[in-house]
Design an enzyme around this catalytic site. Structure first.
Site, mmCIF file in Angstrom:
data_model
loop_
_atom_site.group_PDB
_atom_site.id
_atom_site.type_symbol
_atom_site.label_atom_id
_atom_site.label_comp_id
_atom_site.label_asym_id
_atom_site.label_seq_id
_atom_site.Cartn_x
_atom_site.Cartn_y
_atom_site.Cartn_z
ATOM 1 N N ALA A 139 0.704 -1.103 -0.049
ATOM 2 C CA ALA A 139 -0.146 0.000 -0.213
ATOM 3 C C ALA A 139 0.990 1.162 -0.022
ATOM 4 C CB ALA A 139 -1.019 -0.070 1.317
ATOM 5 N N ALA A 140 2.209 1.320 -0.678
ATOM 6 C CA ALA A 140 3.049 2.335 -0.590
ATOM 7 C C ALA A 140 2.643 3.257 -1.721
ATOM 8 C CB ALA A 140 4.469 1.624 -0.495
ATOM 9 N N GLU A 167 6.006 -8.135 -17.589
ATOM 10 C CA GLU A 167 5.358 -7.017 -17.627
ATOM 11 C C GLU A 167 5.003 -6.338 -19.064
ATOM 12 O OE1 GLU A 167 3.876 -5.482 -14.772
ATOM 13 O OE2 GLU A 167 4.782 -7.554 -14.292
ATOM 14 N N LYS A 223 -3.941 6.460 -2.159
ATOM 15 C CA LYS A 223 -4.844 5.610 -3.127
ATOM 16 C C LYS A 223 -5.763 4.755 -2.042
ATOM 17 C CE LYS A 223 -3.886 2.690 -6.233
ATOM 18 N NZ LYS A 223 -3.233 2.190 -7.504
ATOM 19 N N ARG A 227 -2.719 8.901 -9.972
ATOM 20 C CA ARG A 227 -3.997 9.115 -10.876
ATOM 21 C C ARG A 227 -5.287 9.304 -10.556
ATOM 22 N NH1 ARG A 227 -2.891 4.196 -14.618
ATOM 23 N NH2 ARG A 227 -1.716 3.597 -12.777
ATOM 24 N N GLY A 247 -2.982 -3.357 -1.902
ATOM 25 C CA GLY A 247 -4.152 -2.589 -0.981
ATOM 26 C C GLY A 247 -5.322 -1.988 -2.105
#
Ligand code: UD1
Ligand code: MG
Length: 465
Positions: A14-15, A156, A27, A20, A105
């Site tokens: 959750a860092a 990715e 967030k 955006r 998160g």
């Protein structure tokens, strides 16, 4: 022989600031269904693991407070160097942890059953990755499988070849990892890729090189694996969550007249045969008894409505306990600390706060009752106001059983009115009133006969000229 219990720690990443979202808050603190996104993840993870750890960024006091309240331990990732670095920031792991479940998160719709299935599908010493298939996989890491169908690597989007980009099986960002080798594996990850980040997904190659099996576990419910990077995506998650909660409520026996218009920002518990009309919003913890009817466009927060309560449209209820068969609204406002007895009535444009009404008492129209205690069968006339506030403190008003308050009365607190007393309409009552007594506090009416209006007088003056 039974194997020793496995201790699983959930690491919740959750860092991220979530640029955006264009928010002043991290967030994961943005609201979904009445709670921060992170609270949903903590709840789902908390149901299936033994302990929780949240990885947050610097200056995220809200995240820290929420994690601590959920009993999670904390780790701070000083700079965001990628998901691999985020897990590295969580080291050293607490003693006794055997397995690590990695979650994000910002992927808040996960259900505990889904996580349980996933962890069961992965052998204890193996690496597991949850995957799902998306028609539009843009932005996600793609799953590469070898000839045998086993998980070979995750690539990715930014590092992928066109052929790899065409793959629709994606990495959901949920992993289960053995705790013991994890610190060694994380050391082996480099930032040698298109984004210059430490990718957690590179663990697959490292684990395979160490001879550890890696398992990709497909999950069919891709809707529950969506994340939110933008406000529009957050709204899409909200829609999914609302549908889920409304379906649960209907399955429990509640009629929603227009389900898609009802919003559930908390937990609603309901008895049989409740009916909820168009456009209602429920927040916090709401308990409905049996046969409760809620009219259109009501907002109900942290309240209990007991059996047979009827709420007419456009009523606002917060922090109230409403006794059986009570009738509320339309246009009523019940504020915190309102307690209503059986068969009570609070009608249009009546506001109550920290107020108790005994059984069958009523305030049918246009009144304010604050810091008041009413006995049974009290009638409060239209336009009655408890003057409970003197600019410094609040004062109580106590009305005994069977008190009748005439319309447009001003009750200046502190005030006690005895049982069966009758307050004349238009009174300003400043002193206590004994039981069975009539109190009138208003100017006496004078009727002046032969009076003429100024217009009539002017007319007469003209005629006399
Ligand atoms: C990641 C995966 C991708 C997967 C996707 C699923 C990697 C390299 N890629 O991509 O394969 O399909 O998730 O949603 O892992 N975070 C930190 N610190 C960091 C970076 C990220 O805590 O330095 C947190 C974020 O706040 C977020 C989570 O990790 O909660 C995922 O990071 P994000 O940047 O969204 O990864 P994706 O690019 O989406
Ligand atoms: Mg992401």
């Amino acid at each position: 022989m039974s194997s020793p219990p496995v201790h699983t720690l959930a690491l919740i990443l959750a860092a991220g600031k979530g640029t955006r979202m264009r928010s002043a808050h991290p967030k994961v603190m943005l609201d979904l269904g009445g709670e921060p996104m992170l609270a949903h993840v903590l709840a789902a993870a908390g149901a299936v693991v033994d302990s929780l750890r949240v990885i947050h960024g610097p200056n995220m006091p809200e995240v820290v407070a929420l994690a601590e309240a959920a009993g999670a331990s904390l780790a701070c990732q000083a700079t965001q160097l990628g998901t691999g670095d985020a897990v590295r920031a969580a080291l050293p792991l607490p003693d006794g942890v055997d397995r690590v479940l990695v979650l994000s998160g910002d992927v808040p719709l996960l259900e505990p059953a889904m996580l349980e299935r996933f962890m069961e599908a992965v052998p204890g010493d193996a690496v597991g990755v949850m995957t799902t298939t998306l028609e539009a996989p843009t932005g996600f890491g793609r799953i590469l499988r070898d000839e045998d169908g086993a998980l070979a690597a995750i690539v990715e989007e930014k590092d992928a070849t066109p052929a790899q980009r065409a793959l629709q099986e994606i990495n959901a960002g949920i992993y289960v990892l053995p705790a013991e080798p994890l610190p060694r594996w994380l050391k082996a990850i480099t930032a040698d890729n298109a984004q210059g980040e430490f990718y957690l997904t590179d663990l697959i190659a490292v684990a395979r090189a160490a001879g550890v099996p890696c398992v990709a576990v497909p999950e069919a419910d891709s809707a529950s694996l969506r994340g939110a990077n933008t406000r529009a995506q957050l709204a899409a998650l909200e829609a999914t969550l609302q549908t889920r909660r409304r379906d649960q409520l209907m399955a429990a026996g509640v009629t929603l007249r227009a389900p898609e218009s009802v919003t559930l920002r908390g937990h609603v518990e309901a008895g049989q045969d409740c009916i909820i009309d168009v456009g209602c919003v429920f927040e916090g913890k709401v308990v409905l008894g049996q046969n409760v009817k809620v009219g259109a466009h009501c907002v109900i927060k942290d309240a209990e409505l007991q059996d047979g309560v009827q709420v007419a449209p456009l009523t606002h209820i917060e922090g109230a306990v409403v006794g059986p068969e009570a009738q509320l609204g339309p246009f009523a406002r019940l504020r915190e600390g309102t307690v209503l007895g059986r068969g009570t009535r609070i009608g249009n444009f009546v506001e109550t706060k920290k107020t108790t009404l005994g059984d069958y008492s009523k305030a049918n129209h246009l009144a304010y009752l604050g810091d008041a205690t009413l006995g049974q069968r009290v009638n409060v006339g239209a336009g009655t106001i408890t003057c409970n506030y003197d600019g410094i403190g609040k004062h109580p008003t106590v009305l005994g059983n069977d008190v009748f308050v005439g319309s447009n009365s001003t009750l200046v607190a502190p005030l006690t009115v005895g049982e069966g007393a009758f307050l004349g309409a238009g009174s300003t009552i400043t002193k206590d009133v004994d039981a069975e007594t009539l109190a009138v506090g208003r100017g006496r009416q004078r009727s002046i006969s032969g009076w003429q209006s100024p217009k009539a007088r002017a007319q007469r003056g003209k005629e006399e000229d």
